[in-house]
Scaffold this motif. Sequence first.
Motif, PDB file in Angstrom:
ATOM      1  N   ARG A 157       0.846  -1.198   0.000  1.00 20.11           N
ATOM      2  CA  ARG A 157       0.000   0.000   0.000  1.00 20.11           C
ATOM      3  C   ARG A 157       0.879   1.245   0.000  1.00 20.11           C
ATOM      4  NH1 ARG A 157      -5.191  -1.079   2.162  1.00 20.11           N
ATOM      5  NH2 ARG A 157      -5.619   1.124   2.352  1.00 20.11           N
ATOM      6  N   PRO A 158       0.441   2.293  -0.740  1.00 15.89           N
ATOM      7  CA  PRO A 158       1.260   3.492  -0.835  1.00 15.89           C
ATOM      8  C   PRO A 158       1.654   4.082   0.519  1.00 15.89           C
ATOM      9  CG  PRO A 158      -0.552   3.597  -2.377  1.00 15.89           C
ATOM     10  CD  PRO A 158      -0.740   2.344  -1.589  1.00 15.89           C
ATOM     11  N   PHE A 159       0.754   3.999   1.532  1.00 14.33           N
ATOM     12  CA  PHE A 159       1.129   4.671   2.776  1.00 14.33           C
ATOM     13  C   PHE A 159       2.288   3.969   3.473  1.00 14.33           C
ATOM     14  CE2 PHE A 159      -2.430   2.018   4.427  1.00 14.33           C
ATOM     15  CZ  PHE A 159      -1.817   1.419   5.514  1.00 14.33           C
ATOM     16  N   ILE A 161       4.782   2.510   1.736  1.00 13.33           N
ATOM     17  CA  ILE A 161       5.953   2.949   0.968  1.00 13.33           C
ATOM     18  C   ILE A 161       6.313   4.389   1.340  1.00 13.33           C
ATOM     19  CG2 ILE A 161       6.829   3.341  -1.367  1.00 13.33           C
ATOM     20  CD1 ILE A 161       5.006   1.055  -2.236  1.00 13.33           C
ATOM     21  N   ALA A 163       5.863   5.679   4.206  1.00 17.16           N
ATOM     22  CA  ALA A 163       6.517   5.631   5.515  1.00 17.16           C
ATOM     23  C   ALA A 163       7.986   5.258   5.356  1.00 17.16           C
ATOM     24  CB  ALA A 163       5.809   4.625   6.416  1.00 17.16           C
ATOM     25  N   ARG A 172       9.244   0.219  13.064  1.00 16.86           N
ATOM     26  CA  ARG A 172       8.231   1.248  13.235  1.00 16.86           C
ATOM     27  C   ARG A 172       7.095   1.070  12.227  1.00 16.86           C
ATOM     28  NH1 ARG A 172       5.952   4.073  16.446  1.00 16.86           N
ATOM     29  NH2 ARG A 172       5.544   5.749  14.978  1.00 16.86           N
ATOM     30  N   GLY A 176       3.677   0.590  13.729  1.00 17.52           N
ATOM     31  CA  GLY A 176       2.902   1.819  13.584  1.00 17.52           C
ATOM     32  C   GLY A 176       1.867   1.765  12.479  1.00 17.52           C
ATOM     33  N   HIS A 177       2.171   1.071  11.379  1.00 18.26           N
ATOM     34  CA  HIS A 177       1.255   1.088  10.238  1.00 18.26           C
ATOM     35  C   HIS A 177       0.603  -0.266  10.003  1.00 18.26           C
ATOM     36  CE1 HIS A 177       2.137   5.114   8.800  1.00 18.26           C
ATOM     37  NE2 HIS A 177       3.415   4.880   8.987  1.00 18.26           N
ATOM     38  N   PRO A 180      -1.561  -2.114  13.398  1.00 22.15           N
ATOM     39  CA  PRO A 180      -2.846  -1.476  13.695  1.00 22.15           C
ATOM     40  C   PRO A 180      -3.886  -1.723  12.611  1.00 22.15           C
ATOM     41  CG  PRO A 180      -1.064   0.056  14.109  1.00 22.15           C
ATOM     42  CD  PRO A 180      -0.444  -1.136  13.458  1.00 22.15           C
ATOM     43  N   ASN A 181      -3.429  -1.820  11.363  1.00 18.53           N
ATOM     44  CA  ASN A 181      -4.387  -2.034  10.293  1.00 18.53           C
ATOM     45  C   ASN A 181      -4.779  -3.497  10.141  1.00 18.53           C
ATOM     46  OD1 ASN A 181      -5.090   0.535   8.887  1.00 18.53           O
ATOM     47  ND2 ASN A 181      -2.871   0.723   8.923  1.00 18.53           N
TER      48      ASN A 181
END
Lengths: 263, 517
Positions: A157-159, A161, A163, A172, A176-177, A180-181
């Motif tokens: 997912r772009p978010f 990348i 990060a 992290r 962090g990403h 949680p998802n």
Amino acid sequence: MTRSRLPLLIVAIIAIAALIVPPLLPWTHSAIDWDAVRAPLFAPGHLFGTDTVGRDLLARTLVGTRVTLAVALAAALVALVIGTVWGAIAGWYGGKVDEAMMRLVDGLYALPFMFVVILLMVVFGRSIILVFIGIGAVEWLTMARVVRGQVIALKERPFVIAAEAAGAPSSRILTGHILPNVAGVALAYLLLTVPQVVMVESFLSFLGLGVQEPLTSLGILVKEGADDMDLQPHALLIPGGVLVLIIICLTIAGERLRDRLSR
Amino acid sequence: MSIYAVDGLDVRIDGKVVVEDVHFTVEAGQCVALVGESGSGKSQSCLAPFGLSPGIASGSALFGETELIGMSASTLRHLRGRDVGFVFQHPLTALTPHLTIGIQLSEAWQRGGAPAPSRGDMITALERVGLDEPDNRLDQFPHRLSGGQRQRALIAMAIAHKPKLLIADEPTSALDASLRTEIMLLLDSLRREDGLALLLVSHDLAAVAGHADQLVMLRDGQVEESGPADRLLATPQSAYGRDLVAATPKLTDPPPNLPETGARLMAAENIHVSFPRPGWRRERLRAVADASLTLHEGEALALVGGSGSGKSTLARAIARLGPKDAGLVRWRGETLPERKHMSRRHRSLIQPVFQDPTASLDPQWRVSDIIAEPLRHLRPDLAEPARAGLVRQVLQEVDLPDDFANRFPRELSGGQAQRVAIARALVSEPEMLLLDEATSALDVLVAGRVLDLLERLQHERNLALLFITHDLAVAKRLCHRIAVMEAGEIIEEGSTQQIIAAPTHPVTQKLIAASRA
């Protein structure tokens, strides 16, 4: 809103009743009332009657529910922890690590798992801890697969990348990403694992491999009820009904949550 | 006698009016295009009268002499099967994955009650829509076909029962520019030969220009303007129409005022990238082969090409955000370290902005945390208040109010989300932005405003841009130079004017012809 919460509400009521009601009853789950062996429903002092040796069925059903739910929750949590860690590592690192880790999962899947749990019981003796470990160790496989799939999908997912471009270290990004998802979906599968474990525990207990007498579980109660069902059908129907109710409600709640999250 | 006439059409979804008083007519052999931004009600106006949307239609929709409004679901289904064909946006999801093209075509053929087609009939039908090797295609499954081939197969199915009206809902939006033109030309020829009436839905004025006879411009469910396409595109009457036409980038726009470029900033040399092929065989799939690029300070370079040409893979390899087999990237002469060894300083040089604005933001983070993320890692020396100050400053720079800092991504529109993504990229003060189709997922007007923002940043910050796009007209607006990619190789490179005026490679010529149409 009320419709979607009803299943969880039912389970919560059952669980709370199993926790707080037994100490308030005149009889414990192991005390024998010599004056009321095989008492029928609504007998004085025994709302659900008594079993073949005169133990109060209401107390036994509640304590049995408590044991079954505790085993199920503990085993599902074990599955959640092992499965999430295993699946997240395999999915995140990919390649050979993923290949090796997931082939091991496939291998364990192929084992007749009920047989393995039974074997563990036979070798190490019956103990409630072993029931936890045995069931949890098998149930984590599905969780690992689900989490791995989610992590692989999220990894591209772009978010994630973005990060990486933001200089976030792998640890992290994972904490962090990614996690949680994944949490929502993992929680949904946790809810679906609990009823499965309830089934397994009851089945083991039914076979006489679960918890030790005089402690009881829903599975043991169903077995005892089944032995005596021509004379006292309610001794089978009451614990059986509670068992079915718990399984159905948790499955519905879990599937609803899963469908909502995977949309 | 018109084939299809809509008058005073209202559509309600859950009691909410989404289309109000829409009217248009479609004649035989004519193409009418409904254009507008997402949420303007263009698809609803098309699909609701035919009972293909959850919306409830009222008003009048005359098909020939039959009134569609108030018709029972089964009569409508019968009519759809007999006289109307539909083509939708996503050609893969519109085909059933486990049935061959032949089976699906035969099924479509018999929809109107016709006898089963012979193999020869089906081959002719596929030939007609320009699908190559029609004999083999009949036995293939949808996943074997490329996007353009799938769309051709779908069109063959939509016209197999010889409908009078074809409704195409964004038929080319999922395709790249040169395929887009081919599909539009195919639809044109079908109209000419069969007298088929075409009702087209599109968000892209450039895509329908030159093909549609009549345009109906919708906004918030109402007709803003309608009339002959040529006139409406040349001299739009309404303010909204003028905005929309002006915001659509065209190759014929005058050359923009671009900032001066400085010394050489980045040089990518002989980049190779390949991916392991899925499955058991140990083959690798070549994605980028021997690609070299340079970029100067303050310069914008457009990387154009069809989908799957390796644009994004190359750009990610350069920014050290994707895999790379071989090749060097030099930054002011210094060699950039590999992906895993990028230091804070190196990471802060290049920042990316991606196509899908909502997928680029972690749904569980607040805007302030999203924007502050690069600062937290790349500028650990900054204290919390200084970080918050910079976040506010950069939010202002992308024209978002301060209170957006507390929002979650789901509370943002597409354009706002893309601004947040740009703010995140800017906050660490990079020298180069990697814009991967950064405006293609946005509506025309929103994309136009994001392009304005990028143009301003280019001037104010002296940013170098690597702008990946499939749309040459957009590239022309921002970029000094253009590099064209095809099948993993850079096939042509030169100044924007030169490439657009005199393309040498056939692929480039095709791309330019597609953008001109």
